[in-house]
Motif scaffolding. Structure first.
Motif, PDB file in Angstrom:
ATOM      1  N   MET A   1      -3.362  23.059  13.762  1.00  0.00           N
ATOM      2  CA  MET A   1      -2.521  22.249  12.934  1.00  0.00           C
ATOM      3  C   MET A   1      -3.385  21.157  12.306  1.00  0.00           C
ATOM      4  SD  MET A   1      -0.912  18.962  12.982  1.00  0.00           S
ATOM      5  CE  MET A   1      -1.113  18.475  14.642  1.00  0.00           C
ATOM      6  N   LEU A   2      -3.226  21.009  11.005  1.00  0.00           N
ATOM      7  CA  LEU A   2      -3.922  19.959  10.262  1.00  0.00           C
ATOM      8  C   LEU A   2      -2.956  19.398   9.234  1.00  0.00           C
ATOM      9  CD1 LEU A   2      -6.487  18.366   9.399  1.00  0.00           C
ATOM     10  CD2 LEU A   2      -6.948  20.257   7.813  1.00  0.00           C
ATOM     11  N   GLU A   3      -2.654  18.109   9.353  1.00  0.00           N
ATOM     12  CA  GLU A   3      -1.779  17.432   8.405  1.00  0.00           C
ATOM     13  C   GLU A   3      -2.575  16.303   7.767  1.00  0.00           C
ATOM     14  OE1 GLU A   3       2.011  16.444   6.530  1.00  0.00           O
ATOM     15  OE2 GLU A   3       1.172  18.257   7.409  1.00  0.00           O
ATOM     16  N   GLU A   4      -2.632  16.319   6.435  1.00  0.00           N
ATOM     17  CA  GLU A   4      -3.342  15.277   5.688  1.00  0.00           C
ATOM     18  C   GLU A   4      -2.330  14.573   4.794  1.00  0.00           C
ATOM     19  OE1 GLU A   4      -7.815  16.822   5.145  1.00  0.00           O
ATOM     20  OE2 GLU A   4      -6.331  17.987   4.014  1.00  0.00           O
ATOM     21  N   ILE A   5      -2.200  13.269   4.993  1.00  0.00           N
ATOM     22  CA  ILE A   5      -1.142  12.495   4.353  1.00  0.00           C
ATOM     23  C   ILE A   5      -1.748  11.370   3.535  1.00  0.00           C
ATOM     24  CG2 ILE A   5       0.971  11.160   4.799  1.00  0.00           C
ATOM     25  CD1 ILE A   5       0.074  12.492   7.857  1.00  0.00           C
ATOM     26  N   ILE A   6      -1.190  11.143   2.360  1.00  0.00           N
ATOM     27  CA  ILE A   6      -1.490   9.933   1.606  1.00  0.00           C
ATOM     28  C   ILE A   6      -0.188   9.159   1.488  1.00  0.00           C
ATOM     29  CG2 ILE A   6      -2.114   8.961  -0.643  1.00  0.00           C
ATOM     30  CD1 ILE A   6      -4.209  11.115  -0.907  1.00  0.00           C
ATOM     31  N   ILE A   7      -0.253   7.889   1.860  1.00  0.00           N
ATOM     32  CA  ILE A   7       0.874   6.973   1.731  1.00  0.00           C
ATOM     33  C   ILE A   7       0.437   5.923   0.723  1.00  0.00           C
ATOM     34  CG2 ILE A   7       2.447   5.405   2.931  1.00  0.00           C
ATOM     35  CD1 ILE A   7       1.523   6.838   5.564  1.00  0.00           C
ATOM     36  N   ALA A   8       1.217   5.728  -0.343  1.00  0.00           N
ATOM     37  CA  ALA A   8       0.752   4.855  -1.417  1.00  0.00           C
ATOM     38  C   ALA A   8       1.889   4.062  -2.034  1.00  0.00           C
ATOM     39  CB  ALA A   8       0.065   5.699  -2.491  1.00  0.00           C
ATOM     40  N   GLY A   9       1.561   2.843  -2.446  1.00  0.00           N
ATOM     41  CA  GLY A   9       2.532   1.968  -3.093  1.00  0.00           C
ATOM     42  C   GLY A   9       1.894   0.640  -3.422  1.00  0.00           C
ATOM     43  N   PHE A  10       2.703  -0.401  -3.471  1.00  0.00           N
ATOM     44  CA  PHE A  10       2.222  -1.757  -3.706  1.00  0.00           C
ATOM     45  C   PHE A  10       1.856  -2.404  -2.376  1.00  0.00           C
ATOM     46  CE2 PHE A  10       5.272  -1.506  -7.408  1.00  0.00           C
ATOM     47  CZ  PHE A  10       4.294  -1.460  -8.389  1.00  0.00           C
ATOM     48  N   GLY A  11       0.895  -3.313  -2.404  1.00  0.00           N
ATOM     49  CA  GLY A  11       0.601  -4.115  -1.227  1.00  0.00           C
ATOM     50  C   GLY A  11       1.845  -4.894  -0.825  1.00  0.00           C
ATOM     51  N   GLY A  12       2.106  -4.992   0.451  1.00  0.00           N
ATOM     52  CA  GLY A  12       3.280  -5.709   0.929  1.00  0.00           C
ATOM     53  C   GLY A  12       4.459  -4.805   1.244  1.00  0.00           C
ATOM     54  N   GLN A  13       4.344  -3.501   0.928  1.00  0.00           N
ATOM     55  CA  GLN A  13       5.439  -2.564   1.206  1.00  0.00           C
ATOM     56  C   GLN A  13       5.316  -1.903   2.576  1.00  0.00           C
ATOM     57  OE1 GLN A  13       5.066  -0.135  -2.524  1.00  0.00           O
ATOM     58  NE2 GLN A  13       7.288  -0.432  -2.581  1.00  0.00           N
ATOM     59  N   GLY A  14       4.301  -2.269   3.341  1.00  0.00           N
ATOM     60  CA  GLY A  14       4.127  -1.674   4.659  1.00  0.00           C
ATOM     61  C   GLY A  14       3.388  -0.357   4.635  1.00  0.00           C
ATOM     62  N   ILE A  15       2.614  -0.128   3.587  1.00  0.00           N
ATOM     63  CA  ILE A  15       1.856   1.120   3.454  1.00  0.00           C
ATOM     64  C   ILE A  15       0.893   1.297   4.630  1.00  0.00           C
ATOM     65  CG2 ILE A  15       0.195   2.377   1.997  1.00  0.00           C
ATOM     66  CD1 ILE A  15       3.031   1.976   0.729  1.00  0.00           C
ATOM     67  N   MET A  16       0.112   0.261   4.898  1.00  0.00           N
ATOM     68  CA  MET A  16      -0.884   0.343   5.969  1.00  0.00           C
ATOM     69  C   MET A  16      -0.224   0.479   7.338  1.00  0.00           C
ATOM     70  SD  MET A  16      -3.487   0.473   4.208  1.00  0.00           S
ATOM     71  CE  MET A  16      -3.742   0.189   2.475  1.00  0.00           C
ATOM     72  N   SER A  17       0.882  -0.223   7.514  1.00  0.00           N
ATOM     73  CA  SER A  17       1.602  -0.129   8.789  1.00  0.00           C
ATOM     74  C   SER A  17       2.106   1.287   9.032  1.00  0.00           C
ATOM     75  CB  SER A  17       2.786  -1.096   8.808  1.00  0.00           C
ATOM     76  OG  SER A  17       2.345  -2.421   8.710  1.00  0.00           O
ATOM     77  N   MET A  18       2.578   1.943   7.982  1.00  0.00           N
ATOM     78  CA  MET A  18       3.042   3.327   8.122  1.00  0.00           C
ATOM     79  C   MET A  18       1.899   4.219   8.592  1.00  0.00           C
ATOM     80  SD  MET A  18       5.337   3.632   4.656  1.00  0.00           S
ATOM     81  CE  MET A  18       5.830   5.332   4.846  1.00  0.00           C
ATOM     82  N   GLY A  19       0.735   4.046   7.967  1.00  0.00           N
ATOM     83  CA  GLY A  19      -0.428   4.844   8.348  1.00  0.00           C
ATOM     84  C   GLY A  19      -0.861   4.576   9.770  1.00  0.00           C
ATOM     85  N   GLN A  20      -0.888   3.300  10.145  1.00  0.00           N
ATOM     86  CA  GLN A  20      -1.260   2.953  11.513  1.00  0.00           C
ATOM     87  C   GLN A  20      -0.266   3.523  12.510  1.00  0.00           C
ATOM     88  OE1 GLN A  20      -1.403  -1.307  11.047  1.00  0.00           O
ATOM     89  NE2 GLN A  20      -3.644  -1.306  11.138  1.00  0.00           N
ATOM     90  N   LEU A  21       0.982   3.472  12.168  1.00  0.00           N
ATOM     91  CA  LEU A  21       2.037   3.982  13.043  1.00  0.00           C
ATOM     92  C   LEU A  21       1.830   5.475  13.317  1.00  0.00           C
ATOM     93  CD1 LEU A  21       4.614   3.264  14.550  1.00  0.00           C
ATOM     94  CD2 LEU A  21       5.867   3.575  12.426  1.00  0.00           C
TER      95      LEU A  21
END
Length: 185
Positions: A1-21
């Motif tokens: 299994m290999l899942e590659e995800i890009i999460i993208a938006g404006f700073g302040g929308q929790g983009i990085m938190s989603m990735g860390q989660l």
């Protein structure tokens, strides 16, 4: 299994938190993971994205050029990354912030007004967690218990009072996919 995800938006929308989660939850499930953040010139309000890789095998590179999933929280991100999603991939968008349509017929698109749903829950800042819940339910890549445990690590102790609303938002996104009460192209 290999899942590659890009999460993208404006700073302040929790983009990085989603990735860390996703990354911490993957670690809790003893999967191989990587998380690679990318910021525009300004953080809050500027563009931000992160690449997350979750695999049952060691991750060779944190770079993601053909994501299996894109979670887009604004038009510029959708326009930039939509062409990169691999055939058979998935795009999840917040329709309150993305008004573009995909012209591709080789991918699945889930559209949900996550911002309005978050407002209904009482906090517009959890729109990202609704989208994340939809992703988790659709892909079954990680379990809810791992996500809840990871959320305790991603949110600093002084923000643990937000655990409940974030968990509610994740479950809301999962439920909408289960009930198919969102737009799926």
């Amino acid at each position: 299994m290999l899942e590659e995800i890009i999460i993208a938006g404006f700073g302040g929308q929790g983009i990085m938190s989603m990735g860390q989660l996703l990354t911490y939850a993957g670690m809790y499930e003893e999967k191989h993971v990587s998380w690679l953040p990318s910021y525009g010139p300004e953080q809050r309000g500027g563009t931000a994205n992160c690449a997350v890789v979750i695999s049952t095998e060691p991750v060779g590179s944190p770079l993601v050029s053909k994501p299996s999933t894109l979670i887009a929280l604004n038009n510029p991100s959708f326009e930039k990354f939509e062409p990169m999603v691999r055939t058979g991939g998935l795009i999840i968008i917040d329709t309150s912030l993305v008004d573009k349509e995909s012209s591709r017929n080789d991918i699945e698109v889930i559209k949900m007004n996550a911002t309005a749903l978050a407002i209904e829950l009482g906090n517009p800042r959890v729109a990202n967690m609704i989208l994340l819940g939809a992703y988790l339910e659709k892909t079954q890549i990680l379990g809810l218990d791992s996500i809840k445990e990871a959320l305790k690590k991603v949110l600093s102790p002084e923000k643990h009072h937000l655990l409940s609303i974030n968990n509610q938002a994740i479950v809301k996104g999962m439920t909408l996919v289960q009930e198919q009460t969102i737009s799926v192209d």
